[in-house]
Design an enzyme around this catalytic site. Structure first.
Site, short mmCIF file in Angstrom:
data_model
loop_
_atom_site.label_atom_id
_atom_site.label_comp_id
_atom_site.label_asym_id
_atom_site.label_seq_id
_atom_site.Cartn_x
_atom_site.Cartn_y
_atom_site.Cartn_z
N HIS A 107 -19.14 16.30 -2.42
CA HIS A 107 -19.42 17.23 -1.33
C HIS A 107 -19.68 16.64 0.04
O HIS A 107 -19.73 17.39 1.02
CB HIS A 107 -20.61 18.13 -1.71
CG HIS A 107 -20.37 18.92 -2.95
ND1 HIS A 107 -19.44 19.92 -3.02
CD2 HIS A 107 -20.94 18.83 -4.18
CE1 HIS A 107 -19.44 20.44 -4.25
NE2 HIS A 107 -20.34 19.78 -4.96
N HIS A 134 -26.98 19.33 -6.37
CA HIS A 134 -26.02 20.38 -6.76
C HIS A 134 -25.73 21.28 -5.56
O HIS A 134 -26.64 21.65 -4.83
CB HIS A 134 -26.60 21.20 -7.91
CG HIS A 134 -25.74 22.36 -8.31
ND1 HIS A 134 -24.55 22.20 -8.98
CD2 HIS A 134 -25.89 23.69 -8.12
CE1 HIS A 134 -24.01 23.40 -9.19
NE2 HIS A 134 -24.80 24.32 -8.67
#
Length: 147
Positions: free
Chosen positions: A40, A144
């Site tokens: 990410h 996450h």
């Protein structure tokens, strides 16, 4: 170019400090943190088009066995992303209370639906928007991408 080198150096420095134990999430959290970074985080501001998504999804190993349907790359420096972990806790999609939100620059990559691994093809959408990330550890680190 110099900005990219500086950002790459800072990321390498942080990873080195993690390796030396100077910044120390637990082993499981460290693995999750490293996975979060791989999937990410891209501080470059070059994102935003389909070619970017096609290249980054492959480079970050999200197209090896099957095409990951959706992924978001965050275009902020690591310290800005980690600072989201110090905001007020909110509820995650799974019901846990270890999520935090912030506004960041992102590129969302959505699989076209007509490609097969390893030659996955993506559509890109660049924006500045609210994201929710789960954080764990002491100090807290992102582990996450929730939404």
């Amino acid at each position: 170019m110099a900005l990219q080198r500086t950002q790459a150096f800072l990321l390498l420095l942080l990873l080195t400090l993690l390796g030396l134990g100077l910044v120390q999430p637990s082993y499981g959290q460290d693995r999750m943190y490293q996975r979060f970074l791989r999937q990410h985080v891209d501080p470059d501001e070059t994102g935003g088009n389909d070619s970017y998504c096609n290249l980054m999804m492959q480079r970050r190993k999200m197209t090896s066995h099957q095409c990951k349907r959706f992924n978001t790359f965050i275009h902020e420096d690591l310290w800005n992303i980690r600072s989201i972990c110090s905001t007020t806790n909110i509820q995650c999609k799974n019901g846990q209370m270890n999520c935090h939100e912030g506004v960041v620059r992102v590129t969302d990559c959505r699989e076209t639906g007509s490609s097969r691994a390893p030659n996955c093809r993506y559509r890109a959408k660049a924006s500045t928007r609210r994201v929710v990330i789960a954080c764990e550890g002491n100090p807290e680190v992102p582990v996450h991408f929730d939404k």
